[in-house]
Design a protein around this motif. Structure first.
Motif, PDB file in Angstrom:
ATOM      1  N   PRO A 491       0.813  -1.173   0.053  1.00 38.03           N
ATOM      2  CA  PRO A 491      -0.020   0.260   0.109  1.00 38.03           C
ATOM      3  C   PRO A 491       0.918   1.294  -0.064  1.00 38.03           C
ATOM      4  O   PRO A 491       1.530   1.702   0.897  1.00 38.03           O
ATOM      5  N   LEU A 492       0.969   1.963  -0.968  1.00 42.57           N
ATOM      6  CA  LEU A 492       1.756   3.078  -1.193  1.00 42.57           C
ATOM      7  C   LEU A 492       0.891   4.518  -1.056  1.00 42.57           C
ATOM      8  O   LEU A 492       0.179   4.692  -2.041  1.00 42.57           O
ATOM      9  N   ALA A 493       1.116   4.877  -0.002  1.00 45.45           N
ATOM     10  CA  ALA A 493       0.278   6.321   0.039  1.00 45.45           C
ATOM     11  C   ALA A 493       1.129   7.430  -0.814  1.00 45.45           C
ATOM     12  O   ALA A 493       2.277   7.490  -0.821  1.00 45.45           O
ATOM     13  N   PHE A 494       0.214   8.263  -1.256  1.00 43.07           N
ATOM     14  CA  PHE A 494       0.930   9.125  -2.267  1.00 43.07           C
ATOM     15  C   PHE A 494       0.136  10.630  -2.367  1.00 43.07           C
ATOM     16  O   PHE A 494      -0.926  10.527  -1.651  1.00 43.07           O
ATOM     17  N   GLY A 495       0.788  11.516  -2.776  1.00 41.18           N
ATOM     18  CA  GLY A 495       0.177  12.872  -3.030  1.00 41.18           C
ATOM     19  C   GLY A 495       0.643  13.477  -4.352  1.00 41.18           C
ATOM     20  O   GLY A 495       1.742  13.527  -4.576  1.00 41.18           O
ATOM     21  N   LEU A 496      -0.014  14.402  -4.859  1.00 39.57           N
ATOM     22  CA  LEU A 496       0.344  15.219  -5.907  1.00 39.57           C
ATOM     23  C   LEU A 496      -0.051  16.391  -5.461  1.00 39.57           C
ATOM     24  O   LEU A 496      -0.978  17.185  -5.084  1.00 39.57           O
ATOM     25  N   VAL A 497       1.200  17.395  -5.457  1.00 37.64           N
ATOM     26  CA  VAL A 497       1.404  18.743  -4.817  1.00 37.64           C
ATOM     27  C   VAL A 497       1.737  19.553  -5.864  1.00 37.64           C
ATOM     28  O   VAL A 497       2.473  19.634  -6.781  1.00 37.64           O
ATOM     29  N   GLY A 498       0.693  20.689  -5.875  1.00 40.15           N
ATOM     30  CA  GLY A 498       0.859  21.796  -6.924  1.00 40.15           C
ATOM     31  C   GLY A 498       1.797  22.855  -6.476  1.00 40.15           C
ATOM     32  O   GLY A 498       2.549  22.753  -5.418  1.00 40.15           O
ATOM     33  N   PHE A 545       5.213   6.912   5.598  1.00 42.87           N
ATOM     34  CA  PHE A 545       5.972   5.859   5.422  1.00 42.87           C
ATOM     35  C   PHE A 545       4.612   4.649   5.593  1.00 42.87           C
ATOM     36  O   PHE A 545       4.739   3.667   6.355  1.00 42.87           O
ATOM     37  N   SER A 546       3.855   4.509   4.706  1.00 44.29           N
ATOM     38  CA  SER A 546       2.845   3.781   4.493  1.00 44.29           C
ATOM     39  C   SER A 546       3.201   2.191   4.572  1.00 44.29           C
ATOM     40  O   SER A 546       2.646   1.385   4.465  1.00 44.29           O
ATOM     41  N   ALA A 547       4.448   2.057   3.750  1.00 48.93           N
ATOM     42  CA  ALA A 547       4.857   0.614   3.755  1.00 48.93           C
ATOM     43  C   ALA A 547       6.350   0.678   3.835  1.00 48.93           C
ATOM     44  O   ALA A 547       7.220   1.665   3.425  1.00 48.93           O
ATOM     45  N   PRO A 548       6.978  -0.278   4.593  1.00 44.02           N
ATOM     46  CA  PRO A 548       8.512  -0.535   4.953  1.00 44.02           C
ATOM     47  C   PRO A 548       9.250  -0.749   3.473  1.00 44.02           C
ATOM     48  O   PRO A 548       9.801  -2.110   3.443  1.00 44.02           O
ATOM     49  N   VAL A 549       9.583   0.201   2.603  1.00 46.38           N
ATOM     50  CA  VAL A 549      10.118  -0.239   1.361  1.00 46.38           C
ATOM     51  C   VAL A 549      11.255   0.658   1.024  1.00 46.38           C
ATOM     52  O   VAL A 549      11.224   1.783   1.796  1.00 46.38           O
ATOM     53  N   THR A 550      11.915   0.575   0.091  1.00 49.38           N
ATOM     54  CA  THR A 550      12.842   1.448  -0.324  1.00 49.38           C
ATOM     55  C   THR A 550      12.137   2.099  -1.718  1.00 49.38           C
ATOM     56  O   THR A 550      11.535   1.159  -2.369  1.00 49.38           O
ATOM     57  N   LEU A 551      12.582   3.246  -2.117  1.00 51.93           N
ATOM     58  CA  LEU A 551      12.146   3.792  -3.422  1.00 51.93           C
ATOM     59  C   LEU A 551      13.434   4.365  -4.225  1.00 51.93           C
ATOM     60  O   LEU A 551      14.353   4.866  -3.778  1.00 51.93           O
TER      61      LEU A 551
END
Length: 881
Positions: A491-498, A545-551
């Motif tokens: 589950p990857l939480a995200f946002g699009l920021v203007g 940090f919705s998931a313990p992953v690396t990006l």
């Protein structure tokens, strides 16, 4: 101490025991050298088990005095006894009988601190994971639940206090100055939750009224004269009890709740039913002896052990492979408690820093294992960051996937369905499937598969069509015994920021599942196309940090700078700045290896100043943002051919650049943050101190920095400020007159306070550079140091090995040689502590070839030692594999 037997336990081999022990009655006649334990066990044979099935009980170094069944002493031919095993060859034909066992122990000689031992003339137990078998022969496994009645007898002058699990059920005098106390715990529990404490202790008493109106007597027992130092712990306990009622509907179930603080303890604390036993460093505190970090740890650990009353005690784990079911879940609960008590954003950043510092390296090295391991040789070695911290993150992801309300409904069902049971991960997952209607089978791979997933992400924007497209690819690197990985549900939480910092609206999307700001990644490759996006947004990923992953993100530095100043998600804003710092430090490392002087962009150093002075941010948040990524963090991101000296040099250069660029603003802010009010450990006050002390660290790098730190030390009115100044002097100005004087003054002031002296040892063990190994060696002979006390060992040896990258990884290998010698010395007394120390070398293969060879030599010197314990051999052999 058991030496290695080579036995490997496998999850697939689990089966219920042929026998149960529904009732256990224990009588202890306490003596330092000859404690006699009489166990009366009600034994039941399971339905369908043949009467001829032998009864095999676990032991560990026991001396057996008597065996009887239903009042008849057994003949030698009827049983086989060794110090580590008791086999009743011919149990009774009846399906239920009473087994009487008498054993003799020497608590005063038990330096392993497992089972029954003596700490500062106080009898104490530690039975998790397999310590109860050091007290009496038993079916010492979590799925054997028994109702315990305990009678303790001791000389009153030696042990006026006699405590065990449950509720008091009687007490009185005996002949010759002895007395007794009886305790009864009505709730069936496994043997690892048994506890006994006897001695002369002071008590801080209080009470708590539960949500149903029941009055619970509370007691915290400490060394006499230190009762006032337990006040914060008591306050934390009462807040924990109220919070668990409000957040999870869990009410305490006994008439009393006791905590005992002891000075010799292998762990932080132990959740024994109704009688928690704590390492005294997580109970005793006031502003003169404890830092803000100590207060926060006390609050969190008091809460953690109390929360185990339901997640661990009322519902326990079926077997030790399910350890994360109680530990990961309870860590999640204590994290939520601390977030509600303090700052949720600051707490979340601190959690992630801990996870990355301890669990990510575990996942990337030879000690990698799933959150639920499939095999082990020594269970004590699986009390790891993966089980605890990653286990907590998995629970958090479940809440993200099903939603907060449904998560609470699932927890309610879990408590209802499994109260009084020994449960499994499958039981836990099932309740959330049942309340949500979701299939969580792919998600459950988080429990079964080791490794930290990586997400590679790129984005494109088409102004003409107004489409913003994400391309996401997931991969999980191979780990020991797992070369091929299955695809995870992430589950990857995200946002699009203007450009104005506000969320960018979109009309719709196509591709991967998107729910409530979360992309549910289930396949190897995903494409998500958002429509109606007129201008290119900045992409904010893994919010909270919705998931313990690396990006691995294709993202411009301009986006990172923008997010670091404008992202509405507090964690992602911190992450953006931390990424910029990390990238700068990696570039500096490479410049240094190439013979160049590292340089840093004014844009980066200026951003540090802007964050420091941003009054819209909490002081604690600003302090965390200004804390540079640690040397071990940079080494982890680099991955291989690590030269710790070059990492240190680059990090110091960046710190000096930030200090120089923000000299006036940092100095002005430092002066404004001086606290003239009475000390309070509350989060807001602690945050101001944290910000002021990190500013001191930067300012100490400038001219007259040593004098400023010395003034800060001398004028400090609390341990937080005093220890921070001493750290700055010792680490930034090692050997200076100011540092030498401060260390001497600190020692003179606190020489008789062992817990404060731990800070003194820890600070000196952290001093960077090649000479620290000799200093640490000398400090092992200090009167306040003891190899027999886990706190002393961790403060000096543990800090040197895990936190001092340049000292421990000295190029000539002397740090490794000293460490190997010390680990073997500790192991003679306490294999469990030695094994945990040895994990400091888990990442040895990532070092440059010269250090790598010397680290391997040190590991081999441990592995080749004679009569190595199972605990230590397990760690070393897996590290070398």
């Amino acid at each position: 101490m058991r030496t290695d037997t080579g036995q490997v336990f496998r999850l697939e081999d689990y089966r219920p025991n042929d026998y149960l022990i529904p009732q256990t009655s224990l009588t202890f006649r306490l003596s330092p050298e000859a404690t006699r334990v009489t166990a009366v066990l009600t034994i039941e044979r399971r339905d369908g088990v043949a009467a001829s099935a032998p009864l095999v009980l676990d032991g560990d170094g026991l001396t057996l005095l008597r065996v009887a069944i239903d009042g008849r002493d057994l003949a030698p031919a009827d049983f086989l006894a060794t110090p580590d095993l008791l086999t009743i060859v011919k149990p009774l034909a009846a399906s239920r009988f009473q087994l009487v066992l008498e054993t003799e122990l020497a608590p005063a000689r038990n330096e392993a601190l497992m089972g029954l031992y003596r700490s500062s003339n106080v009898y104490c137990t530690q039975c998790e994971a397999e310590g109860f078998r050091r007290i009496t022969y038993f079916l010492d496994r979590p799925d054997i639940l028994s109702v315990y009645t305990v009678r303790i007898e001791a000389p009153r002058h030696e042990a006026p206090l006699l405590l065990s699990n449950g509720n008091p059920a009687g007490s009185g005098d005996l002949d010759e100055g002895w007395h007794y106390a009886v305790w009864h715990d009505p709730f069936p529990k496994p043997s690892y939750l048994f506890a006994l404490v006897a001695g002369a202790l002071g008590k801080l008493a209080d009470s708590f009224t539960t949500m149903s109106g029941r009055e619970v007597e509370l007691g915290i027992y400490v060394e006499p004269g230190k009762e006032k130092l337990a006040g914060y712990a008591m306050d934390a306990l009462k807040r924990s009890m109220r919070w668990d009622e409000e957040a999870f509907g869990r009410e305490y179930d006994l008439d009393v709740f006791n905590i005992v603080a002891v000075s010799d303890f292998n762990m932080g604390a132990m959740e024994n039913k109704g009688l928690n036993i704590f390492n005294d460093k997580y109970v005793l505190a006031d502003e003169e002896t404890a830092t803000d970090a100590d207060f926060a740890n006390i609050e969190a650990i008091i809460a953690h052990e109390y929360f185990h009353n339901w997640t661990g005690n009322r519902i326990t784990c079926r077997d030790w492979f399910q350890l994360c079911l109680k530990e990961g879940l309870t860590v999640f609960r204590d994290h939520e408690f601390s977030a509600d008590q303090r700052s949720r954003a600051v707490k979340r950043i601190a959690e992630v820093r801990t996870l990355r510092a301890h669990q990510f390296p575990e996942d990337q090295g030879p000690l990698a294992h799933p959150v639920r391991p499939r095999r082990y040789r020594e269970i004590n070695n699986f009390y790891t960051a993966t089980v605890y911290e990653k286990g907590s993150e998995v629970v958090r992801m479940i809440r993200t996937i099903v939603g907060a309300e449904t998560f609470r409904a699932g927890m309610d069902l879990y408590f209802e369905r499994h109260d009084g049971h020994a449960a499994t991960i499958e039981d836990f997952i099932k309740v959330f499937e049942d309340v949500s209607g979701r299939d969580l089978s792919q998600f459950s791979l988080w429990y079964h598969q080791a490794g930290t997933p990586n997400l590679t992400i790129s984005s494109t924007h088409s102004p003409a069509s107004g489409e913003f497209t994400l391309e996401i690819e997931q991969s999980v690197p191979p780990t020991p015994s797992e070369s091929r990985k299955r695809l995870m549900h992430i589950p990857l939480a995200f946002g699009l920021v203007g450009v104005d910092g506000k969320p960018v609206a979109y009309r719709g999307f196509e591709g991967a599942s998107v729910e409530n700001g979360v992309i549910h990644i289930r396949k190897r490759r995903h494409m998500v196309r958002f429509s109606g996006v007129a201008e290119r947004p900045s992409l904010s990923l893994n919010r909270g940090f919705s998931a313990p992953v690396t990006l691995s993100v294709e993202q411009k530095a301009d986006d990172q700078f923008f997010l670091a100043g404008h992202d509405s998600d507090a964690f992602s804003r911190w992450q953006a700045f931390n990424t910029l710092l990390t990238d700068a430090l990696i570039a500096a490392f490479r410049q240094i290896l190439g013979g160049e002087q590292p340089g840093f962009a004014a844009r980066l150093t200026g951003l540090a100043g802007k964050i420091a002075g941003d009054e819209t941010l909490e002081p604690a948040y600003r302090a965390l943002a200004l804390a540079l990524p640690g040397e071990a963090d940079i080494a982890r991101d680099l991955g291989k051919n690590i030269d710790p000296d070059a990492i240190f040099e680059g990090r110091e250069a960046l710190a000096r650049a930030i200090a120089g660029a923000n000299r006036e603003m940092f100095s002005e802010l430092y002066d404004r943050l001086v606290d003239t009010d009475a000390f309070s450990p509350d989060a807001a006050s602690a945050g101001r101190r944290a910000l002021r002390n990190i500013l001191l660290d930067y300012l100490s790098l400038l001219p007259k920095g040593a004098a400023l730190a010395a003034w800060h030390f001398q004028s400090a009115t609390n341990m937080t400020d005093r220890a921070a100044a001493l750290t700055v002097l010792a680490l930034r100005h090692s050997g200076s007159p100011e540092a030498v004087k401060a260390l001497a003054d600190f020692e003179a002031k606190y020489a008789r306070d062992a817990l404060v002296m731990d800070k003194w040892f820890q600070i000196q063990a952290s001093v960077p550079g090649p000479r620290t190994v000799e200093a640490v060696r000398v400090l092992t002979g200090h009167p306040a140091f003891s190899m027999a006390n886990p706190n002393r060992v961790r403060s000096l040896i543990g800090t040197f090995a895990s936190a001092n990258q340049t000292g421990f990884h000295r190029a000539d290998g002397e740090g490794y040689r000293f460490f190997a010698e010390t680990v073997l010395q500790v192991e003679k007394r306490n294999p469990q502590v030695a094994a945990r120390l040895a994990t400091a070398l888990r990442s040895w293969r990532s070092l440059e070839p010269g250090r790598q060879a010397k680290a391997r030599e040190a590991l081999l010197s441990i592995a080749n030692a004679e009569n190595l314990s199972a605990d230590l051999r397990d760690i070393v052999e897996r590290t070398l594999a």
